[in-house]
Design a protein around this motif. Structure first.
Motif, PDB file in Angstrom:
ATOM      1  N   UNK A   1      -6.778  10.150  50.717  1.00 16.08           N
ATOM      2  CA  UNK A   1      -8.022   9.526  51.185  1.00 16.08           C
ATOM      3  C   UNK A   1      -7.731   8.274  51.982  1.00 16.08           C
ATOM      4  N   UNK A   2      -6.781   7.465  51.504  1.00 15.52           N
ATOM      5  CA  UNK A   2      -6.403   6.249  52.212  1.00 15.52           C
ATOM      6  C   UNK A   2      -5.874   6.570  53.609  1.00 15.52           C
ATOM      7  N   UNK A   3      -5.032   7.585  53.674  1.00 15.77           N
ATOM      8  CA  UNK A   3      -4.467   7.979  54.968  1.00 15.77           C
ATOM      9  C   UNK A   3      -5.577   8.441  55.912  1.00 15.77           C
ATOM     10  N   UNK A   4      -6.539   9.187  55.360  1.00 16.70           N
ATOM     11  CA  UNK A   4      -7.633   9.716  56.186  1.00 16.70           C
ATOM     12  C   UNK A   4      -8.494   8.609  56.779  1.00 16.70           C
ATOM     13  N   UNK A   5      -8.554   7.455  56.138  1.00 20.96           N
ATOM     14  CA  UNK A   5      -9.360   6.352  56.679  1.00 20.96           C
ATOM     15  C   UNK A   5      -8.770   5.790  57.972  1.00 20.96           C
ATOM     16  N   UNK A   6      -7.492   6.059  58.203  1.00 25.13           N
ATOM     17  CA  UNK A   6      -6.819   5.511  59.381  1.00 25.13           C
ATOM     18  C   UNK A   6      -6.319   4.093  59.199  1.00 25.13           C
ATOM     19  N   UNK A   7      -6.435   3.562  57.986  1.00 25.78           N
ATOM     20  CA  UNK A   7      -6.064   2.168  57.740  1.00 25.78           C
ATOM     21  C   UNK A   7      -4.621   1.997  57.267  1.00 25.78           C
ATOM     22  N   UNK A   8      -3.982   3.106  56.853  1.00 24.36           N
ATOM     23  CA  UNK A   8      -2.606   3.007  56.360  1.00 24.36           C
ATOM     24  C   UNK A   8      -1.674   3.041  57.573  1.00 24.36           C
ATOM     25  N   UNK A   9      -1.433   1.881  58.103  1.00 26.33           N
ATOM     26  CA  UNK A   9      -0.619   1.703  59.304  1.00 26.33           C
ATOM     27  C   UNK A   9      -0.042   0.300  59.277  1.00 26.33           C
ATOM     28  N   UNK A  10       0.780  -0.042  60.258  1.00 24.16           N
ATOM     29  CA  UNK A  10       1.324  -1.398  60.317  1.00 24.16           C
ATOM     30  C   UNK A  10       0.195  -2.423  60.239  1.00 24.16           C
ATOM     31  N   UNK A  11       0.414  -3.442  59.385  1.00 27.85           N
ATOM     32  CA  UNK A  11      -0.606  -4.469  59.206  1.00 27.85           C
ATOM     33  C   UNK A  11      -1.542  -4.203  58.054  1.00 27.85           C
ATOM     34  N   UNK A  12      -1.321  -3.099  57.315  1.00 26.80           N
ATOM     35  CA  UNK A  12      -2.175  -2.758  56.172  1.00 26.80           C
ATOM     36  C   UNK A  12      -2.275  -3.924  55.188  1.00 26.80           C
ATOM     37  N   UNK A  13      -3.496  -4.187  54.712  1.00 26.71           N
ATOM     38  CA  UNK A  13      -3.718  -5.120  53.603  1.00 26.71           C
ATOM     39  C   UNK A  13      -4.307  -4.333  52.449  1.00 26.71           C
ATOM     40  N   UNK A  14      -3.857  -4.627  51.229  1.00 26.06           N
ATOM     41  CA  UNK A  14      -4.067  -3.694  50.116  1.00 26.06           C
ATOM     42  C   UNK A  14      -4.191  -4.452  48.801  1.00 26.06           C
ATOM     43  N   UNK A  15      -5.042  -3.939  47.910  1.00 26.07           N
ATOM     44  CA  UNK A  15      -5.116  -4.463  46.550  1.00 26.07           C
ATOM     45  C   UNK A  15      -5.332  -3.315  45.590  1.00 26.07           C
ATOM     46  N   UNK A  16      -4.678  -3.402  44.455  1.00 27.68           N
ATOM     47  CA  UNK A  16      -4.877  -2.422  43.394  1.00 27.68           C
ATOM     48  C   UNK A  16      -4.767  -3.128  42.057  1.00 27.68           C
ATOM     49  N   UNK A  17      -5.291  -2.484  41.014  1.00 27.64           N
ATOM     50  CA  UNK A  17      -5.255  -3.067  39.688  1.00 27.64           C
ATOM     51  C   UNK A  17      -3.990  -2.706  38.937  1.00 27.64           C
ATOM     52  N   UNK A  18      -4.017  -2.939  37.615  1.00 30.81           N
ATOM     53  CA  UNK A  18      -2.841  -2.716  36.782  1.00 30.81           C
ATOM     54  C   UNK A  18      -2.997  -1.509  35.873  1.00 30.81           C
ATOM     55  N   UNK A  19      -4.029  -0.685  36.097  1.00 31.29           N
ATOM     56  CA  UNK A  19      -4.200   0.534  35.319  1.00 31.29           C
ATOM     57  C   UNK A  19      -3.197   1.594  35.726  1.00 31.29           C
TER      58      UNK A  19
END
Length: 448
Positions: A244-262
């Motif tokens: 899904x992330x890849x499909x958004x087109x945002x997973x490229x150079x310059x990506x900013x990202x946050x995820x939890x600890x689950x």
């Protein structure tokens, strides 16, 4: 009124005999908590604040509030950034009226249960982490006395989260308290030499330094799931999330990202790492509560920087001490909605939930039994600020359905939630027609 509004002859000039005398300043050091409570003049109706960077290992909040109770002080408003099970002993203070109001971003354990059962005489106000910083800095939530659990502190009040026996790393949620507290007290079990650096909070904000036997246990920082799931169902969700992330087109150079600890969220980060290595992608930053998995991605050159508001494990604590690109940030810089903040620069955030409804409203505040067992934390902040927010979860937990017609409590409104990924597939908020088009182009099936 300023000097520029006054006639020169009306401006008071200090006479020579009143010039300040050169010499040592009064000591800030105190070693007797009950005596300090008396010296501070804490009275009925005051507000006392605490941070939670030692998480379930914190012992400062209980120590101080027990001393307040022993002094016979009542009607306190407790302004705690989060409340963990280890803080359960304050239930007695709720029951006897020592604490009558609570302002927090998260509450679990005995305190959450007590409040849910109506034992709190006043109100509880739940805020996001960014919302808490905003409310404090704007004086909407006044703080009479800020008690700052300090892993290390020197005699003047310079506090560092990376030094000391019980180092906790970043101290972002204590910054607003130190700035706006009418009186601010550093509580430490490790007196460092002057100057104590790198300082998260500097001496000009500290009025007293209280030396205690212990501020807690750093091992308690690692509370909850901080390991990648090995469950095949969870791994399928993580893989679908990466797709899904890849499909958004945002997973490229310059990506900013946050995820939890689950467990599922960390699996997403692990899959993302492999993909970024394969495609030679270098991201801009990862942010939020930082784990060792994100530290690894920083050190592998997959992200240029980490923005850290709190450390979720001990590897992150250590990293903050030696990685120059592992940056501290305050709760305000993280998510204050009234200023420029990091969450507004996020491309993608991965979030969990207790339940979600058909309008994409999310509850992370109460459990199926209706008891308080969480709170927004940064959930609201990141869902609103990011370009794409993704909720990941299994459809059932202990036979309780995750998707409902209507959630019991709206923590994060559905208009800020973009994608839901479960073991049954991917759903996209109908408001995001742009994402529906991108997923169709990527030939990824979407569940209505």
């Amino acid at each position: 009124m300023t000097y520029f509004d006054e006639k020169l002859e009306n401006i008071k000039i200090l006479p020579k005999e009143d010039y300040p005398q050169k010499g040592p300043r009064p000591s800030k050091i105190r070693e007797d908590l009950p005596a300090l409570i008396t010296e501070l003049g804490i009275k009925d109706g005051d507000s006392l604040s605490f941070h939670h960077h030692l998480r379930n290992g914190d012992k400062v909040l209980v120590q101080v509030m027990k001393a307040v109770q022993s002094a016979g002080i009542k009607d306190i408003t407790l302004v705690a950034s989060s409340i963990f099970p280890s803080m359960g002993p304050i239930v007695e203070l709720i029951e006897d009226g020592t604490i009558t109001n609570i302002v927090t971003s998260y509450v679990s354990g005995p305190v959450g249960e007590a409040v849910s059962k109506g034992k709190l005489q006043g109100r509880i106000i739940m805020q996001s982490h960014g919302g808490r910083a905003r409310a404090i800095l704007s004086d909407e939530v006044p703080i009479d006395f800020a008690f700052i659990a300090s892993p290390s502190c020197d005699v003047k009040g310079n506090i560092s989260g990376v030094n000391g026996t019980n180092s906790c790393g970043a101290m972002g949620y204590a910054i607003s308290d130190s700035i706006k507290g009418k009186t601010t007290i550093a509580v430490t079990d490790f007196l460092a030499g002057y100057p104590n650096y790198p300082a998260d909070i500097t001496e000009d904000y500290i009025d007293y330094v209280l030396k205690v036997d212990t501020i807690g246990e750093k091992a308690g920082i690692v509370s909850g799931t901080t390991m990648i799931t090995k469950d095949p169902v969870g791994l399928k969700i993580a893989q679908d999330t990466l797709n899904s992330m890849i499909a958004t087109g945002l997973v490229k150079d310059g990506l900013s990202f946050q995820t939890g600890a689950g467990g599922i969220s960390l699996a997403v980060a692990d899959y993302l790492r492999d993909y970024m290595i394969e495609k030679e992608i270098k991201g801009s930053f990862a942010s939020g509560g930082i784990t060792g998995y994100l530290v690894d991605m920083l050190e592998e050159g997959l992200f240029e920087t980490l923005f850290d508001v709190q450390c979720f494990d001990l590897k992150a604590v250590d990293s903050l001490g030696y990685n120059k690109n592992h940056l501290r940030m305050s709760g305000s810089q993280y998510g204050n909605p009234e200023v420029s903040c990091v969450v507004d620069n996020l491309d993608i955030v991965i979030l969990g939930a207790t339940e979600i409804d058909t309008n994409f409203n999310v509850n992370v505040t109460t459990g199926a039994h209706g008891m308080l067992m969480g709170g927004s934390g940064g959930h609201q902040d990141t869902a609103f600020g990011s370009k794409v927010s993704i909720i990941v979860s299994k459809l059932f937990s202990s036979r309780i359905p995750f998707v409902k017609d209507r959630v019991d409590v709206i923590t994060t409104p559905g208009n800020t939630v973009d994608i839901l990924v479960t073991e049954r597939g991917i759903s996209i908020n109908p408001l995001r027609t742009d994402l529906l088009e991108k997923f169709a182009e990527a030939k990824i099936d979407v569940i209505d």
